[in-house]
Design a protein around this motif. Structure first.
Motif, mmCIF file in Angstrom:
data_model
loop_
_atom_site.group_PDB
_atom_site.id
_atom_site.type_symbol
_atom_site.label_atom_id
_atom_site.label_comp_id
_atom_site.label_asym_id
_atom_site.label_seq_id
_atom_site.Cartn_x
_atom_site.Cartn_y
_atom_site.Cartn_z
ATOM 1 N N ASP A 33 0.845 -1.194 0.000
ATOM 2 C CA ASP A 33 0.000 0.000 0.000
ATOM 3 C C ASP A 33 0.881 1.246 0.000
ATOM 4 O O ASP A 33 1.903 1.305 0.690
ATOM 5 C CB ASP A 33 -0.924 0.005 1.224
ATOM 6 N N ASN A 91 -12.874 -3.568 1.930
ATOM 7 C CA ASN A 91 -13.946 -2.580 1.945
ATOM 8 C C ASN A 91 -14.794 -2.766 0.692
ATOM 9 O O ASN A 91 -14.267 -2.823 -0.413
ATOM 10 C CB ASN A 91 -13.366 -1.164 1.982
ATOM 11 N N GLU A 99 -12.455 3.175 -1.423
ATOM 12 C CA GLU A 99 -11.968 4.332 -2.186
ATOM 13 C C GLU A 99 -11.589 3.960 -3.607
ATOM 14 O O GLU A 99 -11.774 4.759 -4.525
ATOM 15 C CB GLU A 99 -10.767 4.962 -1.477
HETATM 16 P P1 AMP Z 1 -9.912 1.185 0.080
HETATM 17 O O1 AMP Z 1 -10.325 2.332 0.954
HETATM 18 O O2 AMP Z 1 -10.162 -0.155 0.709
HETATM 19 O O3 AMP Z 1 -10.465 1.312 -1.320
HETATM 20 O O4 AMP Z 1 -8.321 1.260 0.008
HETATM 21 C C1 AMP Z 1 -7.625 1.845 -1.027
HETATM 22 C C2 AMP Z 1 -6.162 1.733 -0.670
HETATM 23 O O5 AMP Z 1 -5.392 1.918 -1.840
HETATM 24 C C3 AMP Z 1 -5.680 2.758 0.348
HETATM 25 O O6 AMP Z 1 -5.117 2.078 1.473
HETATM 26 C C4 AMP Z 1 -4.617 3.559 -0.424
HETATM 27 O O7 AMP Z 1 -3.535 3.959 0.383
HETATM 28 C C5 AMP Z 1 -4.203 2.571 -1.504
HETATM 29 N N1 AMP Z 1 -3.660 3.147 -2.724
HETATM 30 C C6 AMP Z 1 -4.186 4.129 -3.475
HETATM 31 N N2 AMP Z 1 -3.421 4.376 -4.547
HETATM 32 C C7 AMP Z 1 -2.394 3.493 -4.492
HETATM 33 C C8 AMP Z 1 -1.257 3.226 -5.314
HETATM 34 N N3 AMP Z 1 -1.027 3.930 -6.432
HETATM 35 N N4 AMP Z 1 -0.402 2.245 -4.945
HETATM 36 C C9 AMP Z 1 -0.615 1.549 -3.812
HETATM 37 N N5 AMP Z 1 -1.678 1.733 -2.993
HETATM 38 C C10 AMP Z 1 -2.546 2.699 -3.328
#
Ligand code: AMP
Length: 121
Positions: A33, A91, A99
């Protein structure tokens, strides 16, 4: 919800933006992450175009579903956290604060993770 080909994980899967890869097989990609919330914080994705658990479980072949779950356990083993303990979390949808709209399973480990959810009652 329709799958959006412009989501950030779709771009990573296409190799358009980089990731810190920890595991890959025919069905699965996993990477660290970008904003870790634990010493180990890995995201495990099916390579197929699934927004959430809903369409993954309804639309994915059994082989893809098995591959994702097996990959999670294998990655935990390979990272050396299987014995000390880890938490997995996916999630799914607005109330869960998803997200990125490409299904992913978080693996958290490397410290005591505390209670499962922050209580707000
Ligand atoms: P969620 O809220 O479960 O959709 O988690 C999305 C996750 O993706 C978050 O923990 C972010 O920090 C992670 N994230 C977003 N963009 C990137 C990226 N380019 N590389 C790695 N992780 C990412």
């Amino acid at each position: 919800m329709a799958y959006d080909d412009d989501n950030v994980f779709a771009k990573i899967l296409r190799g358009e933006i980089p990731c810190d890869k920890v595991y890959e097989d025919d069905h699965v990609l996993a990477f660290n992450d970008i904003s870790p919330q634990a010493p180990t914080h890995v995201l495990v994705l099916p390579k197929g175009k699934y927004v959430s658990m809903n369409d993954f479980t309804q639309g994915a072949p059994d082989a893809e579903i098995a591959a994702l779950i097996r990959a999670v356990a294998r990655i935990a083993q390979e990272l050396g956290v299987a014995e000390s303990g880890y938490r997995i979390l996916a999630n799914s949808g607005a109330n869960a604060h998803q997200e990125v709209m490409h299904l992913h399973i978080h693996i958290f480990a490397g410290r005591k993770l505390g209670p499962m959810l922050v209580r707000r009652d």
